[in-house]
Motif scaffolding. Structure first.
Motif, PDB file in Angstrom:
ATOM      1  N   HIS A   1       0.850  -1.192   0.000  1.00 12.66           N
ATOM      2  CA  HIS A   1       0.000   0.000   0.000  1.00 12.66           C
ATOM      3  C   HIS A   1       0.885   1.241   0.000  1.00 12.66           C
ATOM      4  O   HIS A   1       2.010   1.224   0.492  1.00 12.66           O
ATOM      5  N   ARG A   2       0.345   2.291  -0.616  1.00 16.40           N
ATOM      6  CA  ARG A   2       1.088   3.554  -0.708  1.00 16.40           C
ATOM      7  C   ARG A   2       0.880   4.366   0.556  1.00 16.40           C
ATOM      8  O   ARG A   2      -0.230   4.481   1.040  1.00 16.40           O
ATOM      9  N   GLN A   3       1.972   4.916   1.041  1.00 12.74           N
ATOM     10  CA  GLN A   3       1.859   5.831   2.173  1.00 12.74           C
ATOM     11  C   GLN A   3       2.916   6.907   2.049  1.00 12.74           C
ATOM     12  O   GLN A   3       3.953   6.707   1.414  1.00 12.74           O
ATOM     13  N   GLN A   4       2.593   8.041   2.639  1.00  8.35           N
ATOM     14  CA  GLN A   4       3.513   9.174   2.546  1.00  8.35           C
ATOM     15  C   GLN A   4       4.485   9.118   3.720  1.00  8.35           C
ATOM     16  O   GLN A   4       4.072   9.016   4.871  1.00  8.35           O
ATOM     17  N   LYS A   5       5.784   9.190   3.402  1.00  3.09           N
ATOM     18  CA  LYS A   5       6.832   9.186   4.419  1.00  3.09           C
ATOM     19  C   LYS A   5       7.389  10.606   4.556  1.00  3.09           C
ATOM     20  O   LYS A   5       7.517  11.325   3.569  1.00  3.09           O
ATOM     21  N   GLN A   6       7.722  10.972   5.777  1.00  2.00           N
ATOM     22  CA  GLN A   6       8.262  12.299   6.063  1.00  2.00           C
ATOM     23  C   GLN A   6       9.733  12.167   6.430  1.00  2.00           C
ATOM     24  O   GLN A   6      10.088  11.429   7.340  1.00  2.00           O
TER      25      GLN A   6
ATOM     26  N   LYS B   1       8.873  15.130   1.738  1.00  2.00           N
ATOM     27  CA  LYS B   1       7.874  14.071   1.873  1.00  2.00           C
ATOM     28  C   LYS B   1       7.886  13.275   0.584  1.00  2.00           C
ATOM     29  O   LYS B   1       8.117  13.832  -0.490  1.00  2.00           O
ATOM     30  N   LYS B   2       7.623  11.978   0.694  1.00  2.00           N
ATOM     31  CA  LYS B   2       7.643  11.130  -0.491  1.00  2.00           C
ATOM     32  C   LYS B   2       6.639  10.001  -0.326  1.00  2.00           C
ATOM     33  O   LYS B   2       6.482   9.454   0.766  1.00  2.00           O
ATOM     34  N   TRP B   3       5.940   9.659  -1.424  1.00  2.16           N
ATOM     35  CA  TRP B   3       5.034   8.518  -1.426  1.00  2.16           C
ATOM     36  C   TRP B   3       5.836   7.259  -1.708  1.00  2.16           C
ATOM     37  O   TRP B   3       6.609   7.220  -2.673  1.00  2.16           O
TER      38      TRP B   3
ATOM     39  N   GLU C   1       5.747   2.703  -1.560  1.00  5.87           N
ATOM     40  CA  GLU C   1       4.950   1.489  -1.418  1.00  5.87           C
ATOM     41  C   GLU C   1       5.571   0.637  -0.325  1.00  5.87           C
ATOM     42  O   GLU C   1       6.730   0.245  -0.420  1.00  5.87           O
TER      43      GLU C   1
ATOM     44  N   SER D   1     -10.057   2.590  -2.558  1.00  4.80           N
ATOM     45  CA  SER D   1      -9.394   3.794  -2.037  1.00  4.80           C
ATOM     46  C   SER D   1      -9.659   3.976  -0.546  1.00  4.80           C
ATOM     47  O   SER D   1      -9.442   5.047  -0.006  1.00  4.80           O
TER      48      SER D   1
ATOM     49  N   GLU E   1      -9.059   3.775   3.368  1.00  5.13           N
ATOM     50  CA  GLU E   1      -7.893   3.796   4.241  1.00  5.13           C
ATOM     51  C   GLU E   1      -7.891   2.565   5.130  1.00  5.13           C
ATOM     52  O   GLU E   1      -8.881   2.253   5.784  1.00  5.13           O
TER      53      GLU E   1
END
Length: 171
Positions: free
Chosen positions: A41-46, A51-53, A55, A109, A111
């Motif tokens: 699953h895609r998640q945003q990393k800080q 910040k970057k999306w 998998e 889509s 969560e």
């Protein structure tokens, strides 16, 4: 003759990988010609500067293989694979429906939240509308909200999905 018939039956099995080796183990299984599934699953990393999306594996240190009896040894000899998951002293397998349900969840889509808590079973329900129409699960109390928990019995974890009460039917 019975041995030959048994070797043709394919089943889904959850396998444990080494820490943070899910993607490499998955690719090694594919390179060997084995059927495998790694739910991502895609998640945003800080980071400190951006910040970057990315998998990420949905369930850390787990992936699934669809194999016959003869291929079990080949799976264990794959770099990054630690072991099969056992329940009641035998290798756990999963119904095809659970794998398909997991794929459906990831294609939607909605969560998702993964919990390792031992959730107590509740009222059985089915989703009657929306992207997850037809999925079955159990209602649980979690963080004081009613949510639909789709329990994957042989994993030792549950997938929590927020669903409006108007979208479910009691079984």
């Amino acid at each position: 003759m019975a041995q030959a018939l048994n070797s043709d039956i394919r089943q889904w099995y959850p396998v444990c990988t080494l820490p943070r080796a899910e993607k490499k183990a998955y690719q090694a299984l594919i390179n060997k010609g084995l059927q495998a599934y790694l739910p991502l699953h895609r998640q945003q990393k800080q980071w400190s500067d951006r910040k970057k999306w990315v998998e990420e594996p949905l369930i850390k240190s787990y992936l699934f293989v669809n194999i016959n009896e003869l291929e079990k040894t080949e799976v264990l000899m794959t770099k990054g694979i630690s072991r099969f998951i056992y329940f009641s002293n035998k290798i756990a397998n999963m119904p095809e429906r659970q794998i398909n349900d997991l794929k459906l969840l990831l294609a939607s889509s909605i969560e998702l939240e993964i919990t390792q808590e031992d959730l107590q079973p509740g009222e059985k329900v089915t989703i009657k509308a929306g992207a997850l129409k037809g999925l079955m699960g159990e209602i649980i109390a979690y963080r004081s909200q009613k949510q639909l928990a789709l329990r994957l019995d042989n994993l030792g974890c549950s997938i929590i999905v927020n669903v409006a009460a108007a979208l479910i039917d009691r079984l």
